[in-house]
Design an enzyme around this catalytic site. Structure first.
Site, short mmCIF file in Angstrom:
data_model
loop_
_atom_site.label_atom_id
_atom_site.label_comp_id
_atom_site.label_asym_id
_atom_site.label_seq_id
_atom_site.Cartn_x
_atom_site.Cartn_y
_atom_site.Cartn_z
N LYS A 1 5.21 -1.21 57.45
CA LYS A 1 5.45 -0.11 58.40
C LYS A 1 5.04 -0.49 59.78
O LYS A 1 4.27 -1.54 59.95
CB LYS A 1 4.24 0.83 58.19
CG LYS A 1 4.61 2.30 58.35
CD LYS A 1 5.50 2.89 57.20
CE LYS A 1 6.27 4.26 57.56
NZ LYS A 1 6.88 4.80 56.42
N ASP B 1 11.18 6.47 60.64
CA ASP B 1 9.97 7.58 60.04
C ASP B 1 9.94 8.56 60.83
O ASP B 1 10.81 8.94 61.54
CB ASP B 1 8.97 6.69 59.75
CG ASP B 1 7.79 7.29 58.94
OD1 ASP B 1 8.01 7.52 57.58
OD2 ASP B 1 6.90 7.67 59.79
N GLY C 1 7.63 21.18 58.16
CA GLY C 1 8.25 20.53 59.24
C GLY C 1 9.88 20.83 59.29
O GLY C 1 10.16 21.91 58.71
N PHE C 2 10.57 20.34 60.13
CA PHE C 2 12.09 20.79 60.24
C PHE C 2 12.71 19.62 60.78
O PHE C 2 14.02 19.64 61.04
CB PHE C 2 12.00 21.97 61.42
CG PHE C 2 11.71 21.39 62.90
CD1 PHE C 2 10.52 21.59 63.12
CD2 PHE C 2 12.43 20.81 63.70
CE1 PHE C 2 9.95 21.18 64.58
CE2 PHE C 2 12.33 20.37 64.92
CZ PHE C 2 10.98 20.28 65.51
N ASN D 1 14.15 15.34 59.61
CA ASN D 1 15.14 14.90 58.74
C ASN D 1 14.86 14.98 57.28
O ASN D 1 15.60 15.44 56.40
CB ASN D 1 15.31 13.25 59.03
CG ASN D 1 16.28 12.67 57.93
OD1 ASN D 1 17.41 12.95 57.81
ND2 ASN D 1 15.55 11.58 57.31
N VAL D 2 13.31 14.89 56.99
CA VAL D 2 13.02 15.15 55.56
C VAL D 2 13.21 16.54 55.08
O VAL D 2 13.51 16.76 54.02
CB VAL D 2 11.57 14.28 55.21
CG1 VAL D 2 10.97 14.69 54.06
CG2 VAL D 2 11.56 12.79 55.75
N ALA D 3 12.52 17.40 56.01
CA ALA D 3 12.80 18.86 55.70
C ALA D 3 14.19 19.22 55.53
O ALA D 3 14.47 20.06 54.52
CB ALA D 3 12.04 19.52 56.80
N TRP D 4 15.05 18.81 56.36
CA TRP D 4 16.25 19.08 56.46
C TRP D 4 16.83 18.81 55.02
O TRP D 4 17.70 19.58 54.36
CB TRP D 4 17.09 18.42 57.59
CG TRP D 4 18.57 18.49 57.51
CD1 TRP D 4 19.42 19.29 57.79
CD2 TRP D 4 19.29 17.22 57.01
NE1 TRP D 4 20.64 18.92 57.57
CE2 TRP D 4 20.56 17.77 57.17
CE3 TRP D 4 19.17 15.96 56.79
CZ2 TRP D 4 21.95 16.90 56.77
CZ3 TRP D 4 20.21 15.05 56.50
CH2 TRP D 4 21.59 15.40 56.68
O1 2IT Z 1 8.17 6.41 54.28
C1 2IT Z 1 9.03 6.02 53.84
O2 2IT Z 1 9.23 5.49 52.88
C2 2IT Z 1 10.10 5.73 55.04
N1 2IT Z 1 9.88 6.18 56.05
C3 2IT Z 1 11.32 5.00 54.64
C4 2IT Z 1 11.15 3.79 54.72
C5 2IT Z 1 12.57 2.96 54.49
O3 2IT Z 1 12.52 1.70 54.56
O4 2IT Z 1 13.70 3.50 54.24
#
Ligand code: 2IT
Length: 446
Positions: free
Chosen positions: A124, A164, A236-237, A239-242
């Site tokens: 990360k 992320d 949230g709003f 990319n993930v929430a979308w």
């Molecule tokens: O928390 C995660 O799994 C991500 N932010 C995606 C990481 C990735 O390498 O696609």
């Protein structure tokens, strides 16, 4: 291995790294029993080695803002574990980023990536740079300055960053441009989450949310339930929430809440394609507020200062940040009748919240299983890059669906309780751990 002894040692070595210590404790408590059944792990000191990152690269990022002022931020890449493949994991840009946060995320990523069935190690990275209120030009200059330091530490077979919180397609584009200039190579496999015309994969933007809903569907089916017509609250709003809102709606559920740092949107009529598209506009504005949604769609209501968990719902999906759902929130959800919580954010629930859900006997699944579709699809992007071709959306989606069903099966296999219920936290942690531990054992003391 005794969890308390090991944790006391880690607390002494890494004082104040609360997120990292929280993530390690959760995993160690889950695996303690099976670990102690394997004396070969103890002899090889697998746990003592696994909880420390292979290395942490830290650097200063200096850039010039639109008013000509020089700005200095901190940059990091935590290369956590490479037992089963090259380092892989996202980059987070957020004001609160520090070493503890990235260590917790890199640690989680190691087990998550092991669950995906694909050969990827854990990593990360990120910076305490906040995209909030920044112009597009400032974001570009920051991304370029960040890559100027990072580029020499990454590569398609070394370490492959992605997005992320605070890092989406736009930021990956700016970072890839700078990487290419420095490396003098068109090495698409060095980053994932790229644009479609330059090596990106179809479905990658949606993948974390889509995968989370595929996992949730499997979990509900296993419990004899269905998602159709259920109410869903999403925090949230971004990319993930979308992606989650889109797939939940497609599967026939009603998304009645999304939220931001400023409050919650109560959306009793559910989502439409227009509302889902508007979530992308909100994110792209860099303002980090959700309130304008209610101005744009008058059938919804903005409630300032409240979390998504104040809305009565069947299913709660934390999609924002670690520890965004605490013990009080858990009790509020239970009182409102919530019977399923799937963590889509990494470590979205506090230990007290998880314990509260587990004691109440509701369905609960942890982020490292639920959100693994994002990194899994990054893995599929790497495969396409290595083959110099691109798959159709249907093909990627089918593979993502299959991977999520495999992850669910692993959780069931390792998390089944004597009463037939599934402890998904234990199942995910043990399944991920066993794979990484076995690989470390076979590769000797390094
Ligand atoms: O928390 C995660 O799994 C991500 N932010 C995606 C990481 C990735 O390498 O696609």
């Amino acid at each position: 291995m005794k969890v308390n002894n090991l944790m006391a040692e880690l607390e002494r070595k890494h004082p104040g790294e609360s997120e990292y210590l929280q993530a390690v404790r959760e995993v160690l408590e889950s695996i303690e029993e099976i670990y102690n059944d394997h004396p070969e792990f103890e002899r090889a000191k697998i746990v003592e080695r696994m909880v420390e990152p292979d290395r942490i690269i830290t650097f200063r990022v200096t850039w010039v803002d639109d008013s000509g002022q020089i700005q200095t931020n901190l940059g990091y890449r935590v290369q956590f574990n490479s037992a089963i493949g090259p380092y892989k994991g996202g980059i987070r840009f957020h004001a609160a980023v520090n070493q503890s946060m990235l260590k917790f995320l890199g640690f989680e990523q190691t087990f998550k990536n092991a669950l995906t069935t694909l050969p990827m190690g854990g990593a990360k990275g990120g910076s305490d740079f906040s995209p909030k209120g920044k112009s597009d030009a400032e974001i570009m200059r920051f991304c370029q300055a960040f890559m100027l330091e990072l580029w020499n530490n990454i590569g398609p077979d070394t370490d492959v960053p992605a997005g992320d919180v605070g890092v989406g397609g736009r930021e990956i584009g700016y970072m890839y441009g700078m990487y290419k200039k420095l490396a003098r190579e068109y090495n698409t496999g060095v980053l994932t989450g790229k644009g479609l015309t330059w090596g990106g994969s179809l479905i990658r933007p949606e993948a974390t949310g889509f995968g989370a809903l595929y996992f949730t569907e499997h979990m509900l089916r296993h419990a004899g339930k269905s998602i159709k017509d259920k109410t869903v609250a999403i925090s949230g709003f971004g990319n993930v929430a979308w992606g989650a809102a889109q797939k939940a709606t497609e599967l026939g559920a009603k998304v009645i809440a999304i939220s931001g740092p400023d409050g919650v949107i109560y959306n009793p009529n559910g989502m439409t394609a227009e509302k889902i598209d508007y979530m992308l506009e909100l994110r792209a504005s860099n303002r980090d507020i959700v309130a304008p949604f209610a101005e744009r769609f008058p059938d919804s209501e903005f409630i300032a200062g409240k979390k998504a968990w104040s809305i009565k719902c069947d299913i709660a999906l934390p999609c924002a940040f670690q520890n965004e759902l605490n013990g009080d929130d858990a009790r509020e959800l239970l009182a409102g009748g919530t019977w399923c919580v799937a963590e889509v954010s990494n470590m979205g629930c506090t230990p007290e919240a998880i314990e509260t859900f587990q004691k109440a006997g509701i369905l609960f699944a942890p982020g490292k299983a639920v959100n693994a579709g994002g990194v899994a699809t990054s893995g599929l992007e790497m495969t396409q890059n290595a083959q110099h071709l691109s798959w159709s959306a249907e093909e990627v989606d089918k593979k993502l669906h299959y991977i999520m069903s495999q992850i669910h099966s692993s959780c069931v296999r390792f998390g089944e309780q004597p009463d037939g219920t599934i402890n998904y936290v234990k199942g995910a942690n043990v399944a991920g751990f066993m794979k990484v531990a076995q690989a470390m054992l076979e590769q000797g003391v390094i």
